[in-house]
Design an enzyme around this catalytic site. Structure first.
Site, PDB file in Angstrom:
ATOM      1  N   LYS A 149       1.056  -1.093   0.107  1.00 52.79           N
ATOM      2  CA  LYS A 149       0.004  -0.008  -0.104  1.00 52.79           C
ATOM      3  C   LYS A 149       0.991   1.229   0.144  1.00 52.79           C
ATOM      4  O   LYS A 149       1.991   1.176   0.709  1.00 52.79           O
ATOM      5  CB  LYS A 149      -1.008   0.124   1.338  1.00 52.79           C
ATOM      6  CG  LYS A 149      -1.760  -1.129   1.128  1.00 52.79           C
ATOM      7  CD  LYS A 149      -2.954  -0.630   0.189  1.00 52.79           C
ATOM      8  CE  LYS A 149      -4.108  -1.830   0.217  1.00 52.79           C
ATOM      9  NZ  LYS A 149      -5.279  -1.701  -0.648  1.00 52.79           N
ATOM     10  N   LYS A 154     -13.410  -7.524  -7.499  1.00 50.07           N
ATOM     11  CA  LYS A 154     -13.710  -7.867  -6.261  1.00 50.07           C
ATOM     12  C   LYS A 154     -15.364  -7.804  -6.227  1.00 50.07           C
ATOM     13  O   LYS A 154     -16.176  -6.997  -6.383  1.00 50.07           O
ATOM     14  CB  LYS A 154     -13.447  -6.690  -5.305  1.00 50.07           C
ATOM     15  CG  LYS A 154     -11.963  -6.546  -5.034  1.00 50.07           C
ATOM     16  CD  LYS A 154     -11.704  -5.243  -3.892  1.00 50.07           C
ATOM     17  CE  LYS A 154     -10.425  -5.203  -3.632  1.00 50.07           C
ATOM     18  NZ  LYS A 154      -9.828  -3.800  -3.228  1.00 50.07           N
TER      19      LYS A 154
END
Ligand code: MG
Length: 367
Positions: free
Chosen positions: A162, A262
């Site tokens: 991240k 997703k």
């Protein structure tokens, strides 16, 4: 029998809110999570067959617009009543994580009754999928380097870092120096950069990053297309891709050359499969995006990742990356891969005592 008929034959639907401590708090550009909050959807058919689904909306609306609380209300008042009446979930707009959760529970029950695995139903072709882990923003490049080293040692062949402005190139460089070139590195900005940050992001080009996920805010599709011309690192879109149609448009616009899939973001596994197929037809690989799932959501994620166009390793980590005790038997990494469940439906056994231990609220909805 289809999903609508399965829904119309349910005895009841339970919504269970669970709260599970995470092994390591997870920090992104937009959020800090130390406890996994999820809503589990449990359906029971007239024949006593059970199905489970997990709603990946989080406690706060920092990734999806939904939260665990809004999803609970939409499920209770709008989605589950439609399911029990045999009506289509497509009548409800948005609320994609809530829709995905109840669709998964119905699919699980339907496929258990039918004796088919979710992976087979989706068209999955792999018996195992490569393990990949997403590491949150760390206090320092050195702390990130140490965490990455431990996952590389466990056999993870792909590590996603991240990033956010001020937490980017130095950490990626430290991890690359630590793990060498055999581990695939990806980065995910969660939309935290601005269109004029191209020069900052171009600094990643020398570090062999497989793709940069969602550098700019979700609505900036055209700006992503312009950024893609400035960067050697391929752009993967996550938050921007809300449906198969949007994925096709983003690819046509040159905004991405990888697409993250997703189920919670797009309204379920059926739409996830449509995105997979549209991307495959366009010659664009897809990557499975994770949402810190419990074993229930993880089983669905692993089944999805077994489809053939998931050629780039995704956020498919072992259960012990997240939880000490999971609500199913844990998923483990063996030789750098996770096994795709082959049993009917999700193919996992839900541990009722563990679910009960983590459940903080529940409600039952009957026809
Ligand atoms: Mg992402």
């Amino acid at each position: 029998m289809g999903l609508a008929e399965t829904g119309a034959r349910l005895q009841h639907v339970d919504l269970l809110r669970v709260r599970m401590p995470l092994v390591t708090p997870f920090r992104t550009a937009k959020s800090w999570t130390s406890t996994k909050e999820a809503l589990l959807v449990h359906v029971v058919t007239a024949d006593g067959i059970e199905g489970w689904g997990e709603c990946s909306a989080q406690a706060e609306p920092t990734y999806l617009a939904e939260t665990v609380d809004t999803a609970r209300i939409v499920l209770r008042d709008h989605l589950v009543p439609r399911v029990l009446a045999g009506r289509s979930l497509d009548e409800v707009r948005g609320n994609t994580a809530a829709r995905a959760a109840v669709e998964c529970a119905l699919l699980d029950a339907f496929l258990r009754a039918d004796g088919r695995s979710l992976a087979a139903w989706l068209g999955g072709t792999s018996a195992t999928v490569p393990a990949g882990v997403a590491l949150g923003i760390a206090e320092s490049p050195d702390a990130l380097r140490q965490r990455a080293a431990s996952y590389a040692a466990q056999g993870y062949g792909r590590i996603k870092l991240k990033i956010a402005p001020g937490h980017d190139v130095d950490g990626v460089r430290a991890v690359r120096a630590e793990v060498g070139d055999d581990v695939a590195l990806q980065v995910d900005a969660n939309g935290s950069y601005a269109p004029d940050d191209a020069a900052k992001l171009a600094a990643l080009d020398d570090l062999g990053v497989q793709c940069i996920e969602q550098p700019l805010p979700a609505d900036e599709v055209r700006a992503h297309a312009l950024l893609a011309r400035e960067l050697a690192t391929p752009i993967c879109l996550d938050e921007s891709i809300t449906s198969a149609a949007v994925a096709a448009d983003a690819i046509d616009a040159g905004a991405c050359s990888v697409v993250s899939v997703k189920a919670a973001r797009v309204g379920g596994l059926q739409e996830a499969r449509r995105i997979h197929d549209r991307c495959r037809d366009a010659g664009v690989p897809v990557v499975a995006g994770g949402m810190l799932e419990t074993g229930i959501g993880r089983a669905a994620l692993v089944a999805m990742a077994s489809m053939p166009n998931f050629t780039i390793p995704g956020d498919v980590a072992a259960s012990d990356h997240y939880f000490v005790d999971d609500v199913t038997e844990p998923f483990v990494v063996e030789d750098g891969r996770l096994r795709v469940p082959t049993g009917p439906g999700l193919g996992v056994v839900v541990r009722d005592p563990v679910v009960a231990r983590f459940t903080v609220a529940r409600e039952r909805i009957r026809p």
